[in-house]
Write a protein that holds these residues in place. Structure first.
Motif, PDB file in Angstrom:
ATOM      1  N   UNK A 187      41.289  54.287  29.320  1.00 48.23           N
ATOM      2  CA  UNK A 187      42.753  54.222  29.353  1.00 48.23           C
ATOM      3  C   UNK A 187      43.319  52.920  28.815  1.00 48.23           C
ATOM      4  N   UNK A 188      42.624  51.808  29.038  1.00 49.47           N
ATOM      5  CA  UNK A 188      43.287  50.525  28.808  1.00 49.47           C
ATOM      6  C   UNK A 188      42.566  49.537  27.898  1.00 49.47           C
ATOM      7  N   UNK A 189      41.309  49.785  27.569  1.00 53.04           N
ATOM      8  CA  UNK A 189      40.573  48.769  26.799  1.00 53.04           C
ATOM      9  C   UNK A 189      40.877  48.881  25.307  1.00 53.04           C
ATOM     10  N   UNK A 190      40.781  47.756  24.594  1.00 45.42           N
ATOM     11  CA  UNK A 190      40.975  47.801  23.139  1.00 45.42           C
ATOM     12  C   UNK A 190      39.822  48.516  22.437  1.00 45.42           C
TER      13      UNK A 190
ATOM     14  N   UNK B  16      43.488  40.357  27.248  1.00 49.59           N
ATOM     15  CA  UNK B  16      44.956  40.397  27.227  1.00 49.59           C
ATOM     16  C   UNK B  16      45.422  41.813  26.894  1.00 49.59           C
ATOM     17  N   UNK B  17      44.755  42.407  25.923  1.00 47.86           N
ATOM     18  CA  UNK B  17      45.073  43.791  25.549  1.00 47.86           C
ATOM     19  C   UNK B  17      44.979  44.682  26.792  1.00 47.86           C
ATOM     20  N   UNK B  18      43.876  44.538  27.505  1.00 51.45           N
ATOM     21  CA  UNK B  18      43.638  45.355  28.694  1.00 51.45           C
ATOM     22  C   UNK B  18      44.735  45.127  29.737  1.00 51.45           C
ATOM     23  N   UNK B  19      45.055  43.880  29.991  1.00 50.56           N
ATOM     24  CA  UNK B  19      46.047  43.576  31.028  1.00 50.56           C
ATOM     25  C   UNK B  19      47.445  44.044  30.632  1.00 50.56           C
ATOM     26  N   UNK B  20      47.768  43.911  29.350  1.00 49.02           N
ATOM     27  CA  UNK B  20      49.057  44.428  28.885  1.00 49.02           C
ATOM     28  C   UNK B  20      49.118  45.937  29.080  1.00 49.02           C
TER      29      UNK B  20
END
Ligand code: SF4
Length: 190
Positions: free
Chosen positions: A17-20, A179-183
């Motif tokens: 769902x969230x990783x680059x 950062x990508x993940x946290x965004x």
């Protein structure tokens, strides 16, 4: 953030769902091959640590992923390195996850490796196929490929984030996979 409460069993879901794209690539290769070479284990392992996977869960995650290895092989060949990344062995340095510029510039992947940055290291054909597989519309694939041809890898990654998170507020250029993940999770500190 890295609260350290992620469970091994939840890695698959949060990464998808969230990783680059770099970490999705490593995750998919790991699931498919039941193995990752050292460069991939470092890049992905440190990323997982930084998203909050505690050491106990990391050992469980990697052992489950490496099902082709026996318990003894796993302990002998891999467990030390995983604990090492968490600062529990050797010099006891707790290693930090790699930034985009490190991933893009250092330690280029060879055949059989899945680490690196897809925008930098995939062939154009492979990158295009991956983008289509991830349901990126044709015009946007063209836009992304133009950025890549101009060597604007992090801009391409940022654009990819924007395309796949259409309701997200404007972001600054991606400098770090975490950062990508946290965004994507919506846990920005700034
Ligand atoms: Fe990963 Fe950074 Fe490349 Fe994006 S730009 S895919 S976060 S290495």
């Amino acid at each position: 953030g890295s609260g350290g409460d992620l469970k091994a069993a939840d890695v698959d879901m949060v990464v998808k769902q969230h990783a680059p794209l770099c970490m999705q690539t490593l995750h998919n290769a790991l699931c498919q091959n039941k193995h990752l070479k050292h460069g991939g284990r470092m890049q992905y392992g440190l990323f997982l640590k930084a998203i909050g996977l505690p050491i106990k869960e990391a050992l469980s995650f990697w052992q489950t992923a490496f099902t082709i290895k026996t318990e003894e092989q796993f302990q002998k060949e891999y467990a030390y390195n995983i604990r090492h990344n968490y600062g529990l062995e050797g010099k006891r340095v707790s290693y930090t996850a790699y930034s985009c510029s490190k991933i893009i510039k250092e330690n280029s992947p060879s055949s059989g490796d899945y680490h690196g940055c897809p925008f930098r290291h995939f062939s154009q054909g492979n990158l295009e196929a991956t983008l289509y597989k991830n349901k990126i519309p044709v015009n946007q694939v063209k836009e992304l490929m133009n950025l890549v041809r101009g060597s604007h890898y992090q801009m391409a990654c940022t654009k990819y984030f924007e395309i796949t998170h259409p309701d997200h507020e404007k972001i600054s250029i991606i400098e770090h996979p975490n950062t990508y993940y946290e965004l994507s999770l919506g846990e920005t500190d700034d």
